[in-house]
Design a protein around this motif. Sequence first.
Motif, PDB file in Angstrom:
ATOM      1  N   GLN A   9      59.693   6.196  74.702  1.00 17.68           N
ATOM      2  CA  GLN A   9      59.317   4.886  73.510  1.00 17.68           C
ATOM      3  C   GLN A   9      59.961   3.690  74.615  1.00 17.68           C
ATOM      4  OE1 GLN A   9      60.433   5.194  69.521  1.00 17.68           O
ATOM      5  NE2 GLN A   9      58.082   6.448  68.563  1.00 17.68           N
ATOM      6  N   ARG A  53      65.510   9.188  74.455  1.00 16.58           N
ATOM      7  CA  ARG A  53      64.707  10.154  74.214  1.00 16.58           C
ATOM      8  C   ARG A  53      64.576  11.050  72.410  1.00 16.58           C
ATOM      9  NH1 ARG A  53      64.775  13.718  79.192  1.00 16.58           N
ATOM     10  NH2 ARG A  53      67.110  14.669  78.701  1.00 16.58           N
ATOM     11  N   LEU A 110      60.357  12.693  73.751  1.00 15.20           N
ATOM     12  CA  LEU A 110      59.498  11.847  73.180  1.00 15.20           C
ATOM     13  C   LEU A 110      60.334  10.492  73.629  1.00 15.20           C
ATOM     14  CD1 LEU A 110      56.902  10.161  72.663  1.00 15.20           C
ATOM     15  CD2 LEU A 110      57.963  10.295  70.479  1.00 15.20           C
ATOM     16  N   HIS A 146      54.903  11.379  76.294  1.00 13.82           N
ATOM     17  CA  HIS A 146      55.866  12.570  75.788  1.00 13.82           C
ATOM     18  C   HIS A 146      55.847  13.811  76.853  1.00 13.82           C
ATOM     19  CE1 HIS A 146      53.816  16.062  72.790  1.00 13.82           C
ATOM     20  NE2 HIS A 146      55.568  15.560  73.206  1.00 13.82           N
ATOM     21  N   ARG A 163      52.823   3.010  75.287  1.00 11.93           N
ATOM     22  CA  ARG A 163      54.197   2.586  74.815  1.00 11.93           C
ATOM     23  C   ARG A 163      54.907   4.122  74.520  1.00 11.93           C
ATOM     24  NH1 ARG A 163      54.021  -1.553  70.773  1.00 11.93           N
ATOM     25  NH2 ARG A 163      56.477  -0.805  70.909  1.00 11.93           N
ATOM     26  N   GLU A 164      54.133   5.442  74.521  1.00  9.58           N
ATOM     27  CA  GLU A 164      54.937   6.522  74.568  1.00  9.58           C
ATOM     28  C   GLU A 164      55.028   7.339  75.709  1.00  9.58           C
ATOM     29  OE1 GLU A 164      53.698   8.343  71.278  1.00  9.58           O
ATOM     30  OE2 GLU A 164      54.646   7.222  69.395  1.00  9.58           O
TER      31      GLU A 164
END
Length: 238
Positions: free
Chosen positions: A205, A186, A203, A214, A211-212
């Motif tokens: 991925q 991350r 963050l 956060h 896809r993300e």
Amino acid sequence: MKIAASAAAALLLAGAAHAQTAPLRTPPPAPPQAGSGVTIDLNSGPPVPAAYLAPPPAPETTVEPEPEPERAAPAAAAPTPAPTVTPPPPMPIAPPADPDARRSAMPEPVAAPPAPGVTVLDSAARAALPFTADLPPGFELVAGRPGPDFRVYTIRRGDQSFVMIYAGPASQFPIYSGQMVEAGGRASVIAAEGGIRHALEHLFQRAEAPREIHVWTMSLDGADRAMAEQIAQGVDVR
């Protein structure tokens, strides 16, 4: 006598000729002479036609002026009557309301419904999420209203929010200013304040949707800030 008769005849002929040529007017009568036979013969001559006699003067006619008609005096304008104003009827005075009756007429208060789109997730719902989170005692994970292809979650205690989590195709990372550090799969933003390092956001991925992931902490102070950083560092992707 014959001489006198001849002279009279000659005068008559001359007078007739003169009457045909001279303008018509009445000859003035000859002055009478006493004892003159000529005068008697002249007076006994033939009568003079009436056309040769001047017409008598017409009598003067006095025209009296017609009396002027009397002008009627202008009628005085009638005074305009003052408008009649009818006072409104007096308003009826309502008797004082009975407080008990007014209280009974008031509707009962209705409890406010919970905010739409906010759901507290139980353990089964948390197991279906694309991430994991360690919740200290007294904390809960709440799902907010979803977007078209993303969703935002909140870790809170009561009404106080500590950590926010975004799961979607593209986040707004970073939202804080600080040092960017990549560790443990991350990217993290670290800020140093008073010689102490604070992890403000992270963050993740993924290869598949979402896809993300956060994760960021709320702006808190003291022990609440330390608790928020601890919870945010305990979030991981599945």
